[in-house]
Design a protein around this motif. Structure first.
Motif, PDB file in Angstrom:
ATOM      1  N   TYR A  32       0.904  -0.898  -0.158  1.00  0.00           N
ATOM      2  CA  TYR A  32       0.206  -0.573   0.171  1.00  0.00           C
ATOM      3  C   TYR A  32       1.022   1.254  -0.398  1.00  0.00           C
ATOM      4  CZ  TYR A  32      -3.099   3.860   1.667  1.00  0.00           C
ATOM      5  OH  TYR A  32      -4.425   4.970   1.717  1.00  0.00           O
ATOM      6  N   ARG A  93       3.437   1.455   3.143  1.00  0.00           N
ATOM      7  CA  ARG A  93       2.897  -0.418   4.595  1.00  0.00           C
ATOM      8  C   ARG A  93       3.525  -1.337   4.425  1.00  0.00           C
ATOM      9  NH1 ARG A  93      -0.663  -3.473   5.807  1.00  0.00           N
ATOM     10  NH2 ARG A  93      -1.946  -3.727   3.721  1.00  0.00           N
ATOM     11  N   TYR A  94       4.229  -1.706   5.361  1.00  0.00           N
ATOM     12  CA  TYR A  94       4.511  -2.798   5.490  1.00  0.00           C
ATOM     13  C   TYR A  94       4.319  -4.105   5.802  1.00  0.00           C
ATOM     14  CZ  TYR A  94       6.654  -1.124   9.645  1.00  0.00           C
ATOM     15  OH  TYR A  94       6.662  -0.060  10.906  1.00  0.00           O
ATOM     16  N   ALA A  99       2.577  -5.761  10.684  1.00  0.00           N
ATOM     17  CA  ALA A  99       2.616  -4.802  11.707  1.00  0.00           C
ATOM     18  C   ALA A  99       1.979  -3.785  10.157  1.00  0.00           C
ATOM     19  CB  ALA A  99       4.331  -3.925  11.404  1.00  0.00           C
ATOM     20  N   ASP A 100       1.536  -2.687  10.342  1.00  0.00           N
ATOM     21  CA  ASP A 100       0.377  -1.864   9.735  1.00  0.00           C
ATOM     22  C   ASP A 100       0.544   0.218   9.812  1.00  0.00           C
ATOM     23  OD1 ASP A 100      -1.216  -1.935   8.281  1.00  0.00           O
ATOM     24  OD2 ASP A 100      -3.018  -0.472   9.363  1.00  0.00           O
ATOM     25  N   GLY A 101       1.989   0.042  10.285  1.00  0.00           N
ATOM     26  CA  GLY A 101       2.268   1.391  10.200  1.00  0.00           C
ATOM     27  C   GLY A 101       2.937   1.800   8.691  1.00  0.00           C
ATOM     28  N   LEU A 102       3.509   3.434   8.457  1.00  0.00           N
ATOM     29  CA  LEU A 102       3.610   3.367   6.973  1.00  0.00           C
ATOM     30  C   LEU A 102       4.519   4.345   7.590  1.00  0.00           C
ATOM     31  CD1 LEU A 102       0.574   6.080   6.183  1.00  0.00           C
ATOM     32  CD2 LEU A 102       1.292   4.031   5.416  1.00  0.00           C
ATOM     33  N   PHE A 104       7.066   6.785   5.469  1.00  0.00           N
ATOM     34  CA  PHE A 104       7.431   7.727   5.017  1.00  0.00           C
ATOM     35  C   PHE A 104       8.881   8.002   3.875  1.00  0.00           C
ATOM     36  CE2 PHE A 104       3.402   9.941   6.076  1.00  0.00           C
ATOM     37  CZ  PHE A 104       2.682   9.489   6.700  1.00  0.00           C
TER      38      PHE A 104
ATOM     39  N   TYR B  33      -2.644   4.841  15.796  1.00  0.00           N
ATOM     40  CA  TYR B  33      -1.016   5.055  15.356  1.00  0.00           C
ATOM     41  C   TYR B  33      -1.166   6.522  16.233  1.00  0.00           C
ATOM     42  CZ  TYR B  33      -2.311   2.386  11.415  1.00  0.00           C
ATOM     43  OH  TYR B  33      -3.337   1.365  10.800  1.00  0.00           O
ATOM     44  N   TYR B  35       2.246   9.076  15.902  1.00  0.00           N
ATOM     45  CA  TYR B  35       3.412   9.163  15.131  1.00  0.00           C
ATOM     46  C   TYR B  35       4.234  10.917  15.460  1.00  0.00           C
ATOM     47  CZ  TYR B  35       2.076   6.552  11.308  1.00  0.00           C
ATOM     48  OH  TYR B  35       1.980   5.246  10.279  1.00  0.00           O
ATOM     49  N   PRO B  42       9.767  14.367   7.674  1.00  0.00           N
ATOM     50  CA  PRO B  42       8.748  12.651   7.585  1.00  0.00           C
ATOM     51  C   PRO B  42       8.195  12.644   9.252  1.00  0.00           C
ATOM     52  CG  PRO B  42       9.841  11.396   7.001  1.00  0.00           C
ATOM     53  CD  PRO B  42      11.245  13.028   7.715  1.00  0.00           C
ATOM     54  N   LEU B  45       6.581   6.604  13.322  1.00  0.00           N
ATOM     55  CA  LEU B  45       5.909   5.586  13.706  1.00  0.00           C
ATOM     56  C   LEU B  45       6.958   5.426  14.728  1.00  0.00           C
ATOM     57  CD1 LEU B  45       3.130   3.878  12.999  1.00  0.00           C
ATOM     58  CD2 LEU B  45       5.064   2.175  12.874  1.00  0.00           C
ATOM     59  N   VAL B  48       1.514   1.132  16.987  1.00  0.00           N
ATOM     60  CA  VAL B  48       0.499   0.349  16.260  1.00  0.00           C
ATOM     61  C   VAL B  48      -0.136  -0.091  17.389  1.00  0.00           C
ATOM     62  CG1 VAL B  48      -0.740  -0.414  14.628  1.00  0.00           C
ATOM     63  CG2 VAL B  48       1.735   1.179  14.277  1.00  0.00           C
ATOM     64  N   ILE B  56       2.235  -2.493  17.852  1.00  0.00           N
ATOM     65  CA  ILE B  56       4.373  -2.111  17.385  1.00  0.00           C
ATOM     66  C   ILE B  56       4.653  -1.232  18.569  1.00  0.00           C
ATOM     67  CG2 ILE B  56       5.142  -0.774  15.821  1.00  0.00           C
ATOM     68  CD1 ILE B  56       3.732  -2.531  13.427  1.00  0.00           C
ATOM     69  N   VAL B  97      -5.793  -3.656  10.557  1.00  0.00           N
ATOM     70  CA  VAL B  97      -4.938  -3.615  10.286  1.00  0.00           C
ATOM     71  C   VAL B  97      -4.609  -4.825   9.674  1.00  0.00           C
ATOM     72  CG1 VAL B  97      -2.164  -4.936  11.530  1.00  0.00           C
ATOM     73  CG2 VAL B  97      -3.972  -2.876  12.347  1.00  0.00           C
TER      74      VAL B  97
END
Lengths: 114, 115
Positions: A32, A93-94, A99-102, A104, B33, B35, B42, B45, B48, B56, B97
């Motif tokens: 994504y 997105r990994y 895991a689902d964090g972005l 950047f 989340y 950040y 940027p 993270l 999560v 996470i 997720v």
């Protein structure tokens, strides 16, 4: 983990011209790829996104292309306008290990010259 | 309602203070989340939460403590922060997720200054 590279860091174009921002990612499991626009002092706002099962997506003046083999994706803005001036971030997105964090890219400061 | 709401918008705190940042969404999203964004950088993270469970923790120092009381709320408790922790703290949420609905909506952020 994922690593996203973004170029250029600054892009200045004449109003009405096109702008292209490029990103590469490292994790082939990423599926994504969103693009965010952030104006000074404001939150990142999603402008377009693409999923790994699609090669190209367009929304009016904005388009994104994805090359999964090369692991790069690009943002194209046509007929640029002064209000397009902002910092643009690509992200990936990994999905490894749930895991689902972005992650950047470092951002591109787009300047539209009148 | 497509809003993620964060309070406060601005916070100044001393290094010995304890404070909390709050985040709320009513979109039925099950992933939330935190950040951190430094100037001209940027978002990075931090944490999560998936279905109200921490999934996470990106090696964040223990002076940052997240909490998810329910599916609509996310807190970040701050204690003994350092001046280098000054930044914009962004909360975000997404539908779930690892699913198809992975668009992340960001709150307007809390501008934190540690003195």
């Amino acid at each position: 983990g994922e690593n996203v590279e973004q170029h250029p860091s600054t892009l200045s174009v004449q109003e009405g011209d096109s702008a292209v921002i490029k990103c590469t990612y490292s994790d082939s499991a990423s599926n994504y790829f969103p693009w965010y626009k952030q104006e000074l002092g404001k939150r990142p706002q999603l402008i377009i996104d693409i999923r790994s099962n699609v090669g190209e997506k367009k929304d009016q003046r904005i388009a994104v292309t994805l090359n999964k083999t090369a692991k790069h994706f690009s943002l194209h803005i046509t007929e640029t306008q002064p209000e397009d001036s902002a910092v643009y971030f690509c992200a990936a997105r990994y999905s490894g290990g749930g895991a689902d964090g972005l992650t950047f890219g470092k951002g591109t400061h787009l300047i539209i010259q009148p | 309602d497509t809003e993620v709401t964060q309070t406060p918008k601005h916070l100044v705190m001393g290094m010995t203070n304890k404070k909390s940042l709050k985040c709320e969404q009513h979109m039925g999203h099950r992933a939330m989340y935190w950040y951190k964004q430094k100037a001209k950088k940027p978002p990075e993270l931090m944490f999560v939460y998936s279905y109200e469970k921490l999934s996470i923790n990106e090696s964040v120092p223990s002076r940052f403590s997240p909490e998810c009381p329910n599916s609509s709320l996310l807190n970040l408790h701050l204690h003994a922060l350092q001046p280098e922790d000054s930044a914009l703290y962004l909360c975000a949420s997404s539908q779930e997720v690892g699913g198809a609905g992975t668009e992340a909506f960001f709150g307007q952020g809390t501008r934190l200054t540690v003195v």
